[in-house]
Structures are given as C-alpha cells and as structure tokens.
Design a protein around this motif. Structure first.
Motif: not given
Lengths: 447, 70
Positions: A351, A353, A381, A383-385, B8-9, B11, B13, B33-36, B38-39, B59
């Motif tokens: 991702p 954003p 960040p 919601y879905d991409p 990346m931007t 949250n 988790w 966690e970004s855009m649903k 897990e990283i 964030t």
C-alpha cells in the motif's frame, strides 16, 4: 420507485451509485467519515451526513449511525454498495425494520450464502457442482490433517465467514497445512469474529470465473454472462474481463445454468454474483461462493450487455420490472476489460497512501473511468486501496487490449504510489495477451 | 546501530518488541496495517532493541522511524 436513496458506502462505488440514482431523479444521500469529507461522492450527493471518525467501526460499519442518518434525511431506501455492511444480514434486517427499502437480497438469502460451509452444502443439494471439501467446520489442526488426507493434497484453507482472500492459503503437505490452519483461524477471528474454517480441494491451475445474476421482482432469476477474474494478487482481483477467453459456448451454457440454479435455490432477489473455480486442466467448473451484493467489477458486464446494473437493482428493490425482456436476456456484445487502479507500488503491491497532486483520466469512445478520487484529495490508510476502475469496451478482445494500453498511457496519477505501471506490463504479457492465463499469472510475472 | 523506518503511511496494529529485547535478522518487530493489509516490519540484522518509537494505534508516515536496533 422510491424518491430518495441513502448510499451506505464511500469512494468510487458511492459515486457510481449516486450518479445513476441522480439520473433517475432520485434524491441521494451520502454518508461519510471525517477522513473522506473532501471526496467527490460527498459533494455529488444531494445531501451528505457525517458518520464519525475515520476508523470503519466508528463510521461506515456503525449501523446505528447509518440508520440515524437515514432517519434524519428522510431516506426511503438504502444501497449498501460492496464491502462494509453490504453482506451484513442484520443490517439489512434493521433497514427493513426501520421501514426503509433495502436494495439487495433478503436477509435469509444473505445468511444462507454468508457462511461458506453452509453455502457449499446448500448448493450441492440444489445440484450445483461443488469442489471436494469439508461439509462441517474443521475444529482443530488434527481434524484438518485428517480431512486433507481424505480430500488429497493440495488443499485450500479458508475462513467460512471470510472474504477478500483474508486468511486464505494453499497447503501441499501436513506441515504447511498445520501452519495454514493456525493462520486462517487467527485471521478469521480477528477480521470476521468467526473462527470456523473449511478445507477445499486446491486446483493448481485455475481460473476464477463468475456469473452475474439478477433475481427479478417477480422471482425469475436470470444470468447475464460471465466475468473472468483470474488476474489476482494475494487472492484479490486486479483485472477482469468479459467474456472469458477460456469459456466455450458449451461451458458458458453449463455455468449460466448452475448460477441460475444457485440463485433459485435461495429465492434470490436483486444483483448477486456466483463465483466459480474453473480447472483449466479438466474443464470442471465448481461453485466457490456467492456474493450477495453488487460486485466491484460489475462494469465489465454493463459494458458488454449495455445494462446499468445499479438501475436494475433499484427497479427490483422497488418491485418494478427490469428494463429488458427477462425471456430474452441481453448477451455479450464485444469485449470489455476492467483494470483496478490501486494505491500500491507496482512491484510488490504494498500500500502507498498519499496526497494526490495530479489526476488526469483517459477519455474516448468505449473508455469509462469510475474514480473515487480527484486531484487535491488525500488517499488515507483507513480503507481499501482502490482509487479507480478503468473499463474499456471494444468490438473484440484484441481491440479492447489496444484500447486498454492507450487508456493506461493516458492516465496520470501523481502523489500516491499506484499500479498503472503494472498494467503496462500486464497488457504486454504474452500469457495475458493470448488469453491463456490462470490465477498464478501475477506470481509468475513477479517470480 | 540501525534505524527501522516505515515504508508507507500506516496505522500501528501490534508492537511485538520492547527496549532491551534481543532480536535476530527476520524477526517481526511491529505489525502495521494500511489499506486493509497487515504489513510486518522485520529486523534486518541481529541486535538489541534500543528504542521503540511507535505505540499501538499510532498513525505513522513513510520514512518515520519505528525502532532502533543496536
């Protein structure tokens, strides 16, 4: 027809639903989170209600807040889009209990398809082909091993309540299965609050082919052709096309028949999608699951059939007849391809954003862009991409490919990372260009 | 000493390590966690965690320091 519609979603799909409803003279109400206040869908609705903070649980998934917004604005109907509350039968029930029209199937039909294990069993009973798998939830790793030995490796491990590929993985031996089982269980609890796991035969070379169905107001179920969604990364779709290059007229007749049976078995109303797993080695097509809502990739079907599926959904929800003759359903004309433009890097698909400083969409005959964003918006960040969907419709596949290449070239996004460069690669990839690919295509491109 | 930075931007988790923990190359330090998605953020060398600069729920932006390993 109802006079007002609340769209309980965000981004491109909210915008797309609002556009159709506005065009039909229906007053539209958007709901949004603090993070989305500047997005086009908020502005394009006739009214907009702030639900709460960015976190989905405090905004788009907050049933009470969405219902309060409907009451406050006098909305007569609710369209849930996809994701969020769209497959939540309790929400559908609450909408109906509040005296509003739910633009979707009955809560019973949603429940019977929401659990993948129950759905498999019900479809098998209705005569729809299902892949070998477990008829009951698999309680522990030991039971998973026993089931895998019966089905035969490789097997796919899935969350019964799952979606979006979350928690899903293939296992080729006992050791992999033990690990896959634990991962699936943890994720199933975290994302779906339901730890039930099922095992299914894994098909190494498979295509993901799905059928668009509509359950009409009079009870008739019709199938509107297939979509091939085999271009996937992390079990999530990246590009779709219709018709499928792998589907012969004979196979098409069989999967349309299976999809109609699936819908009839649960008394399905409104738009739904029957997902099938197509084994490229044997030509078998097995029922995977049914999505009881409008699908992200519905525009490829709209392109080849000439229908507006959201308009059909609204008609069905209002108890009206469809725009077409149900005894003479439109068949595919030409070829359509959809590319999902994601905010992610084009190499590893992680991702990315960020703030959008430049956004230029391609235009032209047969080119459609369903975008959730525009220049000046920030992709967060939360919601879905998915940034936008690029859909092209040509007179044949070769023409559609050429149109897609030109449209990708003509699309400029500056700011967030995006996968446009990946599509340049995909549209030059030999397997994709020939149409002879399976769900392993992206892994091979990145292998 | 190595700073582990965000790609990346996202949250935060889960934070899986604390200052003083010994980590090996490949260990997961933090899960973003970004855009649903897990990283996992992975240690790229052996060492001791000297600082953790994020907390669960934060964030963070691309290039922010997540942890320091020495």
């Amino acid at each position: 027809m109802f006079e007002s519609l609340l769209v309980a979603n965000r981004g491109e799909i909210a915008r797309r639903i609002i556009a159709t409803a506005n065009g039909m003279g229906i007053r539209t109400i958007a709901v949004y989170s603090e993070a989305d206040a500047d997005l086009p869908f908020v502005r394009e609705a006739d009214e907009a209600v702030l639900l709460g903070p960015a976190a989905p649980a405090q905004s788009y998934l907050d049933v009470d807040a969405v219902l309060a917004a409907a009451k406050q604005t006098g909305a007569q109907a609710v369209h849930p889009g996809y994701g969020f509350l769209s497959e939540n039968a309790d929400f559908a029930e609450a909408v109906t209990a509040a005296g509003l029209t739910w633009v979707g199937p009955s809560p019973d039909a949603m429940r019977s398809m929401g659990d993948k294990i129950a759905a498999r069993n019900r479809m098998a009973a209705a005569g729809v082909p299902v892949a070998p798998g477990t008829p009951d939830p698999v309680p522990d790793a030991q039971a998973a091993l026993a089931a895998a030995h019966e089905i035969g490796y490789p097997v796919m491990v899935k969350a019964a309540a799952g979606g979006g590929g979350i928690g899903m993985s293939a296992a080729f031996n006992d050791e992999e299965l033990t690990a896959a089982y634990e991962t699936a269980r943890t994720r199933a609890e975290r994302f779906f609050s339901d730890p039930a796991i099922l095992l299914e035969k894994y098909v190494p070379s498979a295509r993901h082919i799905e059928v668009q169905i509509l359950g009409l107001a009079d009870g008739t179920v019709v199938a509107l052709g297939e979509r091939d969604c085999s271009v996937q990364r992390r079990h999530q779709k990246v590009a779709e096309e219709s018709p499928s290059p792998a589907v012969t007229p004979e196979i098409r007749a069989a999967i349309m028949d299976a999809a109609v049976k699936a819908g009839e078995a649960v008394g399905y109303r409104n738009a739904g999608t029957v997902e099938m797993l197509f084994d490229t080695a044997t030509g078998d097509a097995w029922f995977l699951e049914m999505n009881t809502r409008l699908q992200v990739e519905h525009p490829v079907t709209e392109a080849v059939t000439g229908l507006d599926l959201v308009a059909e959904q609204l008609r069905i929800a209002a108890g009206e007849a469809p725009s077409f003759d149900a005894a003479n359903v439109p068949t595919a004309s030409g070829h359509a391809i959809e590319l999902r433009i994601y905010a992610e890097d084009p190499k590893r698909f992680l991702p990315g954003p960020g703030a959008i400083t430049e956004w230029v969409e391609p235009t032209g005959d047969g080119v459609r862009v369903d975008a959730g964003y525009e220049s000046g918006n920030t992709v967060t960040p939360f919601y879905d991409p998915l940034l936008a969907k690029l859909i092209v419709h040509g007179s044949n596949r070769q023409e559609a490919l050429a149109m897609a290449r030109a449209a990708v070239e003509g699309f400029t996004i500056v700011g967030p990372k995006n996968n446009l460069p990946f599509f340049t690669e995909l549209l030059a990839n030999d397997e994709f260009v020939r149409g002879d690919y399976d769900t392993g295509l992206i892994s091979r491109m990145r292998g | 000493m190595a700073e582990v930075r965000a790609e990346m931007t996202a949250n935060v988790w889960k934070v899986l390590v604390a200052p003083g923990d010994t980590v090996s190359d490949g260990d997961t330090l933090v899960i973003l966690e970004s855009m649903k998605m897990e990283i996992p953020v992975i240690a790229e060398e052996d060492g001791t965690v000297s600082e953790v600069k994020v907390a669960e729920g934060d964030t963070i932006n691309e290039d922010d320091v997540i942890a320091v390993i020495s």
